[in-house]
Every structure is written in structure tokens, then in C-alpha cells.
Design a protein around this motif. Structure first.
Motif, PDB file in Angstrom:
ATOM      1  N   MET A   1       0.824  -1.195   0.000  1.00  0.00           N
ATOM      2  CA  MET A   1       0.000   0.000   0.000  1.00  0.00           C
ATOM      3  C   MET A   1       0.861   1.248   0.000  1.00  0.00           C
ATOM      4  O   MET A   1       1.818   1.325   0.739  1.00  0.00           O
ATOM      5  CB  MET A   1      -0.861   0.027   1.257  1.00  0.00           C
ATOM      6  N   ARG A   2       0.527   2.170  -0.854  1.00  0.00           N
ATOM      7  CA  ARG A   2       1.294   3.399  -0.912  1.00  0.00           C
ATOM      8  C   ARG A   2       0.366   4.560  -0.574  1.00  0.00           C
ATOM      9  O   ARG A   2      -0.741   4.620  -1.081  1.00  0.00           O
ATOM     10  CB  ARG A   2       1.837   3.607  -2.334  1.00  0.00           C
ATOM     11  N   VAL A   3       0.829   5.440   0.259  1.00  0.00           N
ATOM     12  CA  VAL A   3       0.003   6.603   0.585  1.00  0.00           C
ATOM     13  C   VAL A   3       0.871   7.842   0.605  1.00  0.00           C
ATOM     14  O   VAL A   3       1.999   7.803   1.045  1.00  0.00           O
ATOM     15  CB  VAL A   3      -0.667   6.457   1.970  1.00  0.00           C
ATOM     16  N   ASN A   4       0.347   8.929   0.053  1.00  0.00           N
ATOM     17  CA  ASN A   4       1.105  10.157   0.232  1.00  0.00           C
ATOM     18  C   ASN A   4       0.307  11.312   0.789  1.00  0.00           C
ATOM     19  O   ASN A   4       0.731  12.440   0.748  1.00  0.00           O
ATOM     20  CB  ASN A   4       1.875  10.564  -1.033  1.00  0.00           C
ATOM     21  N   CYS A   5      -0.845  11.043   1.329  1.00  0.00           N
ATOM     22  CA  CYS A   5      -1.484  12.076   2.117  1.00  0.00           C
ATOM     23  C   CYS A   5      -2.274  11.431   3.245  1.00  0.00           C
ATOM     24  O   CYS A   5      -2.563  10.238   3.217  1.00  0.00           O
ATOM     25  CB  CYS A   5      -2.364  12.980   1.268  1.00  0.00           C
ATOM     26  N   LEU A   6      -2.592  12.217   4.248  1.00  0.00           N
ATOM     27  CA  LEU A   6      -3.236  11.686   5.446  1.00  0.00           C
ATOM     28  C   LEU A   6      -4.576  11.028   5.159  1.00  0.00           C
ATOM     29  O   LEU A   6      -4.903   9.991   5.703  1.00  0.00           O
ATOM     30  CB  LEU A   6      -3.438  12.821   6.446  1.00  0.00           C
TER      31      LEU A   6
ATOM     32  N   VAL B   2      10.637  11.224  -1.820  1.00  0.00           N
ATOM     33  CA  VAL B   2      11.362  10.286  -0.954  1.00  0.00           C
ATOM     34  C   VAL B   2      10.418   9.184  -0.496  1.00  0.00           C
ATOM     35  O   VAL B   2       9.277   9.438  -0.116  1.00  0.00           O
ATOM     36  CB  VAL B   2      11.910  11.011   0.296  1.00  0.00           C
ATOM     37  N   ARG B   3      10.916   7.969  -0.536  1.00  0.00           N
ATOM     38  CA  ARG B   3      10.094   6.848  -0.084  1.00  0.00           C
ATOM     39  C   ARG B   3      10.426   6.488   1.361  1.00  0.00           C
ATOM     40  O   ARG B   3      11.582   6.324   1.726  1.00  0.00           O
ATOM     41  CB  ARG B   3      10.319   5.624  -0.967  1.00  0.00           C
ATOM     42  N   VAL B   4       9.384   6.413   2.187  1.00  0.00           N
ATOM     43  CA  VAL B   4       9.542   6.019   3.589  1.00  0.00           C
ATOM     44  C   VAL B   4       8.746   4.735   3.786  1.00  0.00           C
ATOM     45  O   VAL B   4       7.578   4.660   3.414  1.00  0.00           O
ATOM     46  CB  VAL B   4       8.991   7.114   4.529  1.00  0.00           C
ATOM     47  N   PHE B   5       9.383   3.732   4.341  1.00  0.00           N
ATOM     48  CA  PHE B   5       8.726   2.436   4.556  1.00  0.00           C
ATOM     49  C   PHE B   5       8.359   2.275   6.025  1.00  0.00           C
ATOM     50  O   PHE B   5       9.217   2.414   6.895  1.00  0.00           O
ATOM     51  CB  PHE B   5       9.657   1.287   4.160  1.00  0.00           C
ATOM     52  N   ARG B  31       5.927  20.811   6.641  1.00  0.00           N
ATOM     53  CA  ARG B  31       7.214  21.323   6.170  1.00  0.00           C
ATOM     54  C   ARG B  31       7.272  21.424   4.658  1.00  0.00           C
ATOM     55  O   ARG B  31       8.325  21.735   4.093  1.00  0.00           O
ATOM     56  CB  ARG B  31       8.337  20.406   6.653  1.00  0.00           C
ATOM     57  N   GLY B  32       6.164  21.091   4.009  1.00  0.00           N
ATOM     58  CA  GLY B  32       6.133  21.153   2.551  1.00  0.00           C
ATOM     59  C   GLY B  32       7.061  20.150   1.892  1.00  0.00           C
ATOM     60  O   GLY B  32       7.580  20.379   0.797  1.00  0.00           O
ATOM     61  N   LEU B  33       7.294  19.028   2.575  1.00  0.00           N
ATOM     62  CA  LEU B  33       8.160  17.997   1.993  1.00  0.00           C
ATOM     63  C   LEU B  33       7.295  16.929   1.347  1.00  0.00           C
ATOM     64  O   LEU B  33       6.241  16.580   1.863  1.00  0.00           O
ATOM     65  CB  LEU B  33       9.004  17.329   3.085  1.00  0.00           C
ATOM     66  N   GLU B  34       7.744  16.416   0.218  1.00  0.00           N
ATOM     67  CA  GLU B  34       6.987  15.352  -0.438  1.00  0.00           C
ATOM     68  C   GLU B  34       7.540  14.005  -0.016  1.00  0.00           C
ATOM     69  O   GLU B  34       8.701  13.703  -0.262  1.00  0.00           O
ATOM     70  CB  GLU B  34       7.133  15.485  -1.960  1.00  0.00           C
ATOM     71  N   VAL B  35       6.720  13.221   0.649  1.00  0.00           N
ATOM     72  CA  VAL B  35       7.159  11.858   0.962  1.00  0.00           C
ATOM     73  C   VAL B  35       6.082  10.878   0.514  1.00  0.00           C
ATOM     74  O   VAL B  35       4.896  11.206   0.474  1.00  0.00           O
ATOM     75  CB  VAL B  35       7.423  11.626   2.475  1.00  0.00           C
ATOM     76  N   ALA B  77      16.168  16.778  12.468  1.00  0.00           N
ATOM     77  CA  ALA B  77      17.531  16.331  12.180  1.00  0.00           C
ATOM     78  C   ALA B  77      17.785  16.110  10.690  1.00  0.00           C
ATOM     79  O   ALA B  77      18.898  15.788  10.295  1.00  0.00           O
ATOM     80  CB  ALA B  77      17.827  15.046  12.949  1.00  0.00           C
ATOM     81  N   GLY B  78      16.733  16.285   9.879  1.00  0.00           N
ATOM     82  CA  GLY B  78      16.946  16.182   8.442  1.00  0.00           C
ATOM     83  C   GLY B  78      16.181  15.076   7.732  1.00  0.00           C
ATOM     84  O   GLY B  78      16.272  14.918   6.522  1.00  0.00           O
ATOM     85  N   PHE B  79      15.454  14.280   8.487  1.00  0.00           N
ATOM     86  CA  PHE B  79      14.632  13.233   7.901  1.00  0.00           C
ATOM     87  C   PHE B  79      13.699  13.855   6.870  1.00  0.00           C
ATOM     88  O   PHE B  79      13.264  14.992   7.068  1.00  0.00           O
ATOM     89  CB  PHE B  79      13.821  12.577   9.039  1.00  0.00           C
TER      90      PHE B  79
END
Ligand SMILES: Cc1cc2nc3c(=O)[nH]c(=O)nc-3n(C[C@H](O)[C@H](O)[C@H](O)COP(=O)(O)O)c2cc1C
Ligand code: SF4
Ligand code: FES
Lengths: 174, 514
Positions: A1-6, B2-5, B31-35, B77-79
Motif C-alpha cells: 500500500m502506498r500513501v502520500n497524504c493523510l 522520498v520513499r519512507v517504509f 514542512r512542505g516535503l513530499e514523501v 535532524a533532516g529526515f
């Protein structure tokens, strides 16, 4: 599953939809619909009972004749199945079931103490429903969370490393 | 992006992974970051959950035991760039606990998004089925036989032989039934496989169907696993859309489909014939054997019943070849062993290693000792029907034969550690209590004898006619041993007798000690 908003995350997390088909109409409608759905399914009695229980919270005794005739079984057979499985109940239950793991890995981490606390906090024994009708307490024998015991399941959410304080906190948040 | 698992696994979520995921999205938004948050499977290093990972030029980087409160600091810290933080563990590939394992069945666990078919294929998925579709049914069965694969559900029966029986039993309809009841306490390998790599089970079942000529499969899943249900349903639908299930699979001219059936909280329904009764919509009463399920199984038709891990391993066997799989292991225990480290243990989780490793290595090296910090005293191996072993037995190699030599069994690979606060009489009593609760009721010793066992242990516990009652307890164990149709009643004596044999002092306290 991929999500990019709340927003999409909340949908992903909403597992409850799976079991809970919000009940529409009266008991008879729910039962008739379920029977129609599973009458032709080979061995369809278990999924049918799960569906009724998910909708109504229990399987009313009065529905047994309808299930029996719809599935081509005797009443005794249907009753026999309901009573064999720990998950099926023929009396109304609390809104949410709390399953407390009584199995070995949880015992090794203090579940016997937790059990005492939970029972006294809720004021019920296993199988009992709290006075306000919110919770029914049931034992369970393993939730597959044994590396981070003791485990309890509230509704469909499992919680790990639960001690008395954590349990109280979970109830207060619920 | 950026991909976060962040694992969507049951244990990870039980430790707060959902809340961490939500907080990461919130912080990123602010923070206006795209993850992009990917709910991967867990790697089975449950002691490190919630285990967060990010992509980097040097492979995936890990942050362990991350709590909601850590998230703000991490971003400061930069994450989600590589950053210094107390939860930072370095490269996932360098985490020793994982690096020391031989992952075959669980190679993909945690690496991928479990519901993504694309991910599965990218990491070697469906290679096994592709092979199988080029082979004759007998060749597939032969490959499985040569791999030495034995059932992972508990009985360790050679898988190839079972399949061969089904293949050679003519019928208009045959079935594959995956046993996903995983009733043994202290075990979670089936759950992890289904939640982290569901296509592997689907692929294994499909290969099995091609081998024996089955057109319908069932996964009998315990109701205690709601997340596994959701993930399996999604994976099955996706496989269907991709023509990997349904009619004319991959243009092979062969049909096979899978339905998930949810159990209803009965331990005995993990026993294969009880499971078949349950799948037929009946009470889970154990059947007499013969006939074997391979000859007269579900709805009276030839049926392969295999554990989730067994079917999963078949995908590897076909993809990599029988000899690759057989190269792991020792003696008559081939392939890898999946141990589940549980109970009072510091670093619990799933350990996949070659057969033959000792309990001590597992519990001390992988497990890091007890969670409580007190000395370990007893280890129960193989679920609720398995033996309790004292320190003097911890050097026994973990393989089927060595375990049975010391009166124990590997079962489904559950290893539950107890520290020195354990009361072994209580544990023996629980074994009897569990048998009484979960007995299907068909045999008197199992149904009634177990209740009697609880009473006896209660008396022994208060020093009431101890030696006479200890004798009665042993007699009862003999009756259960000899008078039970299945291992529920037949093996309940194993935890009881091992507790008595190895921890006699716990049965010797008298009234004066209370
Ligand atoms: C009381 C009892 C419970 C069992 N529970 C399970 C279970 O939960 N999962 C499982 O795979 N096998 C279980 N088994 C073993 C099955 O009967 C059967 O041997 C197994 O599913 C066959 O698959 P395998 O050859 O791949 O191991 C149980 C057996 C008994 C006697
Ligand atoms: S031993 Fe127990 S569970 Fe097994 S068949 Fe007999 S009564 Fe049923
Ligand atoms: S023993 Fe409690 S979760 Fe497994």
C-alpha cells in the motif's frame, strides 16, 4: 500500500469495514440476505454465520430455523455449529470485544497478572459484558504477536506489551 | 519523492506503526516535503518495530523502535534524508540479527509492498510458477520430492509423497487447502508470510494445483488474523486481474482459483481433518484416518492439505531448483527452519536459519536473553503441545530427529522462553486446561481426562496426597497418549511430562509452602 497524504492513510487503516457490514433493516432481513448469499456456496454455513454476527453482533436464536431451512440443514445441525465455535454467540454482546491472550508466550510476560487487572477494571469475568454495554471480555489463545507480549485485541486492533497501566490508557483513549 | 517504509504488519501496528505513519505524513505536510509512505511488510525483527526505512544511495537505511514522539526530532535532524538520531541503525543490510539469517521463504518479507504484484515479480516472484507451467505434473511433484521438503505445520510429513498420492488418485475434482489456522501459541510465521508476502502463498498453491490437478483452492485462515485477511483478499483480487488466478492461467489452459475461509476460534480446526469439516461448514470434529485427505478430503475429493510455509517454500523450490533448497539443512531435515522467538525474550521475532542450530544459540545470540533480565529457566518448543526444556537440553540441535530423541518436537517452530519466575506446575495445569477447552470431544480421555488432569494438578499444588496423585497424573498421561484419535489429546502429555521430568521441584511443594 502506498500513501502520500493523510486522507488516504485513514482509508488504508480502516480495517473495520472488513468485518462490520453496518446492519441495515431488521434481523430477519439481515438473515434472509445472508442465507440468499450463501445458499449455493459449498460449505457456506461458516461464512454465513460470520456475516450475521458481523451485522448484528450475535446470531439470534430465532434465526436458527431460517438458517436451517435456507441451507438445507436441520436446526440441530445449525445449533451444533454455533455452539462448537468459540467465536459464535447467540446472545447480544457488548459494542466492542476485548480479547485477552491467555497463551504461553503472553503468560511468560505476565499475562496472568494482566488478566486479573483487566477483569477487575471492567468488572466482568470472561464472557461477561460491562454494565454500560460497551465491552465484552473474551479469552483468546494467541494473536500471533508473541514476540512482543502480552497481547490484547480491542475490536480488530492488536496491542503489544500491554501491562495494567497501558490497558487503562487504551481504555481511556477508546 | 522520498520513499519512507513503515510496516503495516500486526505486531508493528500493535507497537504504534500506524500512529508513526500518520505523524510522518503530518510533519512532512507542515514542512512542505513530499514523501511517499509505503506500508511494507515486516522483516520479522519484531523487537525493532516500528522499524522505519528510507531509500538512500547506499541501499535502505533503518530507524528502529521509532515512536510518535521521535518523529518531530527526526524531521528536525533532516529526515527523510539520512540523518543522525538515536533511533538510527545504519544500513538495513548491516543489521546483524537479520544479516546472520538464511532467508529463503522470508527473503522478500519487509522488502516489498505486500499487495504489489509488481514488487513481487521484481523480486523473483512467479518464477516458480513459470517453471512449473513448463513441466508435467509428475515432474513438478518429483522436484518437490527431491527437495526433501517436509510439512511445516507440525507433523513434518514429506510434501512430495502427499502430492503424489493426490496426483495419482483419479477424480473429477481435486482441492488444495492451505492451512492458515496457525493455532500454536508462540508462532507467527504464517501470519508474517501472509501479511508480508501473500503472493508467495498464492503462487505455491497454484503450483500445487498444477501438480496434482486441482481447480479450487481454499485458505483456511484463523479469525484472529484480521490484517492477514485483508491483505490476502487484496492480493487474490490482484492476481485474478492479472490472470494468475481464474480461468486459463497465464494462457496455460489450466484453471485455478482461491477462496479465503475464516475460522471461528477453534484450535482443533488446525488439525487437517477437523479443518476439512470446518470448510464443509460443519463442527470441527476430527475424522478417522484412513481415508487420508489426499484420497478422500474436502467434500470427499482428493485434497492436498499443507501449511502456509510449506506451500510458500514450494515457490522457492520450483524457482531455484530442488538441489538449491536441499543444500540447506542437515540429515533428513532439509531446507531452512523458521523459528519464532517469543515470550520472555529481548530480541524476539522470526529467525530463518538452516536446521541444526541449537536452542542456546538462538535464545542467547539471536534472542539476547530474557526481556526481564532474569535467568531463563524453561523453553517451550513447538507450541502448546510441545515440551518444556531446561537449560541442560538447550544444546540439542534443532532438527526433527534430534528433537524427538529428547522427547520434544519442533512442530511449527515456536520457541517460547520463560524466566525463573515461571511456575512449572501452573504450566502443566494450563496444558491440561487448554486440552479441555479445545478438545473436539470425540475421545473420552481428551474430553474428560483433561478436566481430571486439571483437578489432579490442583491437588498436587496444595500437597494433597502428592505421590498418589503424581502416579495418577502419569497414568492419565498414558491414557491420553494411547487413547486419543489425534495429537490434541495424544500430545498434551508432552508439556505435562516434560514439566514433571525436568522441573520436579515445582511439583514438590507442600501445604507448608503456601
Ligand atoms: C491439534 C492439532 C492442531 C494443528 N494445528 C495446525 C495449524 O494450526 N496449522 C497447520 O498448518 N497445521 C496444524 N496441524 C497439523 C495438520 O494436521 C497437518 O498435519 C498439516 O496442516 C499438514 O500440512 P504440512 O504437511 O504442510 O505440515 C495441527 C495438528 C493437530 C493435531
Ligand atoms: S484427541 Fe481430542 S481433539 Fe483429537 S479427536 Fe480425540 S477428542 Fe478430538
Ligand atoms: S501467545 Fe499471546 S499473542 Fe501469541
Amino acid at each position: 500500500m502506498r500513501v502520500n497524504c493523510l486522507n488516504s492513510l485513514t482509508t488504508v487503516l480502516d480495517f473495520k469495514n472488513l468485518y462490520m457490514n453496518p446492519s441495515t433493516g431488521n434481523h430477519a432481513t439481515v438473515v434472509t440476505r445472508a442465507v440468499e448469499k450463501y445458499a449455493e456456496t459449498p460449505g457456506g454455513l461458516l461464512p454465513l454465520l460470520h456475516e450475521i454476527q458481523a451485522s448484528l453482533g450475535y446470531i439470534p436464536k430465532t434465526s436458527v430455523p431460517m438458517i436451517a431451512s435456507g441451507m438445507g440443514l436441520s436446526r440441530a445441525e445449525v445449533h451444533g455449529v454455533i455452539s462448537f465455535y468459540h467465536d459464535f454467540h447467540d446472545e447480544p454482546r457488548g459494542e466492542t470485544t476485548i480479547h485477552l491472550c491467555r497463551a504461553e508466550a503472553c503468560q511468560a510476560m505476565g499475562s496472568r497478572l494482566l488478566e486479573k487487572h483487566v477483569k477487575s477494571r471492567l468488572g466482568v469475568d470472561f464472557g461477561g459484558t460491562t454494565k454500560d454495554g460497551r465491552y465484552t471480555l473474551e479469552p483468546v489463545y494467541c494473536l500471533g504477536n508473541c514476540a512482543c507480549s502480552p497481547s490484547i485485541r480491542i475490536g480488530d486492533d492488536v496491542h503489544a506489551r500491554v501491562d495494567a497501566d497501558r490497558f487503562d490508557q487504551l481504555l481511556d483513549m477508546d | 519523492m522520498v520513499r519512507v517504509f513503515i510496516p503495516g504488519d500486526t505486531t508493528a501496528c500493535a507497537l504504534g506503526a500506524n500512529e508513526v505513519a500518520a505523524e510522518i505524513l503530518r510533519q512532512a505536510q507542515q514542512r512542505g516535503l513530499e514523501v511517499e509512505v509505503i506500508r511494507n511488510g515486516s522483516r520479522g525483527a519484531f523487537w525493532l518495530e516500528p522499524l522505519l526505512e528510507i531509500d538512500s544511495d547506499h541501499g535502505r537505511l533503518a530507524f528502529g523502535q521509532v515512536s510518535v514522539d521521535d518523529v518531530f526530532e527526526l524531521f528536525e535532524a533532516g529526515f527523510p534524508r539520512p540523518c543522525e538520531h538515536e533511533t538510527y541503525l545504519g544500513k538495513v543490510a548491516d543489521i546483524e540479527w537479520l544479516e546472520r539469517q538464511d532467508r529463503l521463504t522470508f527473503a522478500r518479507a519487509g522488502l516489498t509492498d505486500p499487495t504489489s504484484l509488481e514488487d513481487y515479480k521484481k523480486h523473483g516472484g512467479y518464477k516458480g510458477l513459470k517453471q512449473a507451467l513448463k513441466m508435467s505434473p509428475a515432474e513438478i511433484v518429483d522436484e518437490v520430492t527431491r527437495s526433501g521438503l517436509r510439512g511445516r505445520g507440525g507433523a513434518a510429513f514429506p510434501t512430495g509423497i502427499k502430492w503424489n498420492t493426490v496426483l495419482n488418485t483419479p477424480a473429477d475434482q481435486k482441492y488444495v487447502a492451505a492451512n492458515a489456522d496457525e493455532g500454536d501459541s508462540g508462532t507467527f510465521a504464517d501470519r508474517l508470510l501472509m501479511e508480508a508476502d501473500p503472493y508467495q502463498l498464492i503462487e505455491g498453491m497454484t503450483i500445487c494445483a498444477m501438480a496434482v490437478g486441482a481447480s479450487q483452492g481454499y485458505i483456511y485462515l484463523r479469525s484472529e488474523y484480521p490484517k492477514a485477511l485483508m491483505i490476502l483478499e487484496q492480493a487474490i483480487n490482484t492476481a485474478r486481474e492479472a490472470n494468475l488466478l481464474g480461468d486459463d492461467i497465464g494462457a496455460s489452459g489450466r484453471d485455478f482459483d482461491i477462496e479465503v475461509r475464516v475460522g471461528a476460534g477453534a484450535y482443533i480446526c488446525g488439525e487437517e481433518t477437523s479443518m476439512l469439516e470446518s470448510l464443509e461448514g460443519k463442527r470441527g470434529l476430527v475424522r478417522f484416518k484412513p481415508p487420508l485427505p489426499a484420497i478422500e478430503g474436502l467434500f470427499g475429493k482428493p485434497t492436498v492439505v499443507n501449511n502456509v510455509l510449506t506451500l510458500g517454500a514450494v515457490s522457492t523450490v520450483l524457482a531455484e531448483g530442488a538441489s538449491h533448497y536441499e543444500d540447506y539443512g542437515c540429515g533428513r531435515s532439509r531446507g531452512t527452519l523458521t523459528v519464532q522467538l517469543a515470550g520472555n525474550i529481548r530480541r524476539g521475532g522470526l529467525v530463518e536459519i538452516p536446521f541444526g542450530t541449537s536452542l542456546r544459540t538462538l535464545v542467547e545470540d539471536f534472542g539476547g536473553g530474557t526481556a526481564s533480565g532474569r535467568p531463563a529457566r524453561a523453553i517451550q518448543v513447538g507450541g502448546p503441545l510441545g515440551a518444556y526444556l531446561p537449560a541442560s537440553q538447550w544444546d540439542t540441535p534443532l532438527d526433527y530427529e534430534s528433537m524427538s530423541e529428547v522427547g520434544a518436537m519442533l512442530g511449527h517452530g515456536g520457541v517460547v522462553v520463560f524466566d525463573d519466575s515461571v511456575d512449572m506446575l501452573e504450566q502443566a495445569r494450563f496444558a491440561m486446561e487448554f486440552c479441555a477447552l479445545e478438545s473436539c470431544g470425540k475421545c473420552t480421555p481428551c474430553r474428560i481426562g483433561s478436566v481430571r488432569g486439571v483437578e489432579l494438578l490442583d491437588k498436587i499444588g496444595i500437597g494433597d496426597e502428592r505421590s498418589a496423585n503424581m502416579d495418577l497424573l502419569e497414568e492419565l498421561c498414558e491414557t491420553l497418549d494411547g487413547g486419543s484419535l489425534c495429537a490434541m489429546g495424544g500430545l498434551t502429555p508432552m508439556p505435562v511430562r516434560s514439566a514433571v521430568k525436568y522441573f520436579p521441584e515445582d511439583f514438590e511443594r507442600g501445604l507448608e509452602d503456601l
